[in-house]
Write an enzyme that holds these catalytic residues in place. Structure first.
Site, mmCIF file in Angstrom:
data_model
loop_
_atom_site.group_PDB
_atom_site.id
_atom_site.type_symbol
_atom_site.label_atom_id
_atom_site.label_comp_id
_atom_site.label_asym_id
_atom_site.label_seq_id
_atom_site.Cartn_x
_atom_site.Cartn_y
_atom_site.Cartn_z
ATOM 1 N N TYR A 158 1.443 6.156 7.617
ATOM 2 C CA TYR A 158 0.661 4.918 7.941
ATOM 3 C C TYR A 158 0.208 4.577 9.170
ATOM 4 O O TYR A 158 -1.153 4.322 9.359
ATOM 5 C CB TYR A 158 1.826 3.680 7.767
ATOM 6 C CG TYR A 158 1.264 2.345 7.756
ATOM 7 C CD1 TYR A 158 0.510 1.707 6.508
ATOM 8 C CD2 TYR A 158 1.385 1.282 8.725
ATOM 9 C CE1 TYR A 158 0.100 0.278 6.462
ATOM 10 C CE2 TYR A 158 0.906 0.285 8.944
ATOM 11 C CZ TYR A 158 0.090 -0.392 7.898
ATOM 12 O OH TYR A 158 -0.201 -1.544 7.892
ATOM 13 N N LYS A 196 -3.975 4.236 10.582
ATOM 14 C CA LYS A 196 -4.469 2.881 11.220
ATOM 15 C C LYS A 196 -4.899 3.300 12.624
ATOM 16 O O LYS A 196 -5.673 2.408 13.059
ATOM 17 C CB LYS A 196 -3.000 2.000 11.496
ATOM 18 C CG LYS A 196 -2.849 1.462 10.244
ATOM 19 C CD LYS A 196 -3.875 0.617 9.367
ATOM 20 C CE LYS A 196 -3.329 -0.309 8.470
ATOM 21 N NZ LYS A 196 -4.396 -0.983 7.770
HETATM 22 P P1 NAD Z 1 -0.611 -6.193 -0.034
HETATM 23 O O1 NAD Z 1 0.230 -5.122 -0.490
HETATM 24 O O2 NAD Z 1 0.009 -7.640 -0.254
HETATM 25 O O3 NAD Z 1 -2.037 -6.050 -0.228
HETATM 26 C C1 NAD Z 1 -2.967 -5.243 -0.408
HETATM 27 C C2 NAD Z 1 -3.698 -4.880 -1.344
HETATM 28 O O4 NAD Z 1 -4.712 -3.667 -1.294
HETATM 29 C C3 NAD Z 1 -3.211 -4.917 -2.846
HETATM 30 O O5 NAD Z 1 -3.559 -6.148 -3.454
HETATM 31 C C4 NAD Z 1 -3.550 -3.616 -3.199
HETATM 32 O O6 NAD Z 1 -3.842 -3.686 -4.689
HETATM 33 C C5 NAD Z 1 -4.838 -3.427 -2.525
HETATM 34 N N1 NAD Z 1 -5.303 -1.926 -2.567
HETATM 35 C C6 NAD Z 1 -4.388 -0.846 -2.396
HETATM 36 N N2 NAD Z 1 -5.036 0.088 -2.390
HETATM 37 C C7 NAD Z 1 -6.408 0.142 -2.957
HETATM 38 C C8 NAD Z 1 -7.470 0.773 -3.009
HETATM 39 N N3 NAD Z 1 -7.518 2.021 -2.915
HETATM 40 N N4 NAD Z 1 -8.505 0.248 -3.772
HETATM 41 C C9 NAD Z 1 -8.739 -1.183 -3.480
HETATM 42 N N5 NAD Z 1 -7.648 -1.919 -3.333
HETATM 43 C C10 NAD Z 1 -6.482 -1.416 -3.097
HETATM 44 O O7 NAD Z 1 -0.559 -5.917 1.704
HETATM 45 P P2 NAD Z 1 -1.060 -6.849 2.958
HETATM 46 O O8 NAD Z 1 -0.054 -6.917 3.820
HETATM 47 O O9 NAD Z 1 -1.809 -8.047 2.520
HETATM 48 O O10 NAD Z 1 -1.973 -5.780 3.567
HETATM 49 C C11 NAD Z 1 -3.336 -5.935 3.620
HETATM 50 C C12 NAD Z 1 -3.839 -5.245 4.981
HETATM 51 O O11 NAD Z 1 -3.176 -5.388 6.081
HETATM 52 C C13 NAD Z 1 -3.519 -3.438 4.821
HETATM 53 O O12 NAD Z 1 -4.489 -2.830 5.414
HETATM 54 C C14 NAD Z 1 -2.266 -3.455 5.962
HETATM 55 O O13 NAD Z 1 -1.940 -2.000 6.293
HETATM 56 C C15 NAD Z 1 -2.284 -4.397 6.874
HETATM 57 N N6 NAD Z 1 -1.301 -4.914 7.539
HETATM 58 C C16 NAD Z 1 -0.464 -5.748 7.143
HETATM 59 C C17 NAD Z 1 0.463 -6.166 7.906
HETATM 60 C C18 NAD Z 1 1.409 -7.096 7.167
HETATM 61 O O14 NAD Z 1 2.608 -7.802 8.238
HETATM 62 N N7 NAD Z 1 1.286 -7.647 6.111
HETATM 63 C C19 NAD Z 1 0.609 -5.739 9.214
HETATM 64 C C20 NAD Z 1 -0.273 -4.551 9.738
HETATM 65 C C21 NAD Z 1 -1.317 -4.429 8.748
#
Ligand code: NAD
Length: 301
Positions: free
Chosen positions: A166, A170
């Site tokens: 991951y 990133k």
């Molecule tokens: P989440 O799992 O709630 O949402 C992610 C969404 O992306 C899901 O609805 C999933 O279906 C969709 N997805 C995954 N693979 C896909 C693909 N190949 N094509 C289209 N859609 C796809 O997660 P989140 O926490 O909302 O994450 C959103 C972004 O933020 C991600 O990039 C994650 O790495 C990043 N992020 C989140 C956090 C956190 O604290 N939640 C921290 C750092 C980074």
């Protein structure tokens, strides 16, 4: 807030990848509430990257439309069919001004001989997904005249246990953002990124303590990240090539930089050993400027 001070998105068209849930859904709803027409792209799989479902994207579209906004759904994977995601915006709304690359997956994987498939999968979804949709969107963003790209990296860039797949992906997005911003500057596109933390399905299923998960639910809502995305997505955004950490209302610049370090034209391993304190000294650390102000000669020194 007075109407004239509001950063409006009237007439703008945005694609938000992975916006059927979590942060992406929050970003899309915020942009739509300020007037943007939005493509809700979501494959609808599990947090670990398996399966697919149309329901998450359809539900977000229904919510935006019920609130008086404009949105259409797209169910393609960012890795499989990036052109179709962009074409959905063109077909439905005739233009594209904003791309928010947000789709992501997360698997905790200890490093070892079995880790490579997971590294490939994370690079595929996060990095190639971001690069692929961005490449498909690029000509439309050039045509917009004030194209905006907001990528999603992570505060885990500082290092996180069991997360080489991951965090490596990133890291690639961080570097991609920084260097694509140089090309964007030539054609009116600003390319920035966020490093968010917020309570979502992904954080709920992450390999972190239950106590921290509860802290996130209580203190780190997605709604405190989306205003940062909206600023970076707006035509008046004044920064390029920046990465902003956003969590629980805090917004901070996340930087690359050099410190003064140590110099010798007779370098030996022993000199490194003797001067480690200077080489690592945080007190002399200077972050790089914004990409359009930086002295690129200094990078190659
Ligand atoms: P989440 O799992 O709630 O949402 C992610 C969404 O992306 C899901 O609805 C999933 O279906 C969709 N997805 C995954 N693979 C896909 C693909 N190949 N094509 C289209 N859609 C796809 O997660 P989140 O926490 O909302 O994450 C959103 C972004 O933020 C991600 O990039 C994650 O790495 C990043 N992020 C989140 C956090 C956190 O604290 N939640 C921290 C750092 C980074």
């Amino acid at each position: 807030m007075e109407e004239k001070q509001m950063l409006s998105f009237d007439g703008r068209v945005a694609v938000v990848t992975g916006s059927g849930r979590g942060l992406g859904a929050s970003h899309a709803k915020f942009l739509a509430s300020r007037g943007a027409a939005v493509v809700i792209n979501d494959l609808g799989g599990s947090a670990q990257g398996t399966g697919a479902s149309a329901t998450p994207a359809e539900e977000v579209v229904a919510e935006i439309v019920a609130a008086g906004g404009r949105a259409v759904a797209n169910f393609d994977s960012v890795t499989e069919n990036p052109e179709a995601i962009v074409q959905t915006a063109i077909d439905a709304f005739g233009r594209l001004d904003i791309l928010v690359n947000n789709a992501g997956i997360n698997q905790a994987r200890p490093f070892g001989p079995d880790v490579l498939p997971s590294i490939r999968q994370h690079m595929e979804v996060h990095f190639f997904g971001t690069a692929g949709v961005t490449a498909a969107a690029w000509p439309h963003l050039v045509q917009s005249g004030s194209g905006r790209i907001v990528n999603t990296t992570s505060p885990t860039l500082i290092g996180f246990p069991q997360q080489t797949p991951y965090v490596s992906a990133k890291g690639a997005i961080f570097a991609f953002t920084r260097t694509l911003a140089l090309e964007g500057a030539e054609v009116g596109i600003k390319v920035n990124a966020i490093a968010p933390t917020a309570a979502t399905r992904m954080s709920d299923e992450a390999d972190i303590s239950e106590e921290f998960k509860q802290f996130m639910r209580d203190n780190l809502p997605t709604s405190l990240v989306s205003p940062v995305v909206a600023y970076l997505a707006h035509q008046d955004c004044a920064i390029n090539g920046e990465v902003l950490q956003a969590q629980g209302g805090e917004v901070q610049r996340l930087v690359l930089g050099f410190n003064t370090g140590f110099t010798s034209t007779d370098l030996t391993p022993e000199l490194i050993q003797q001067h480690l304190a200077e080489i690592l000294d945080p007190a002399t650390h200077v972050p790089f400027e914004q990409v359009d102000k930086q002295d690129l000669g200094a990078v190659g020194k």
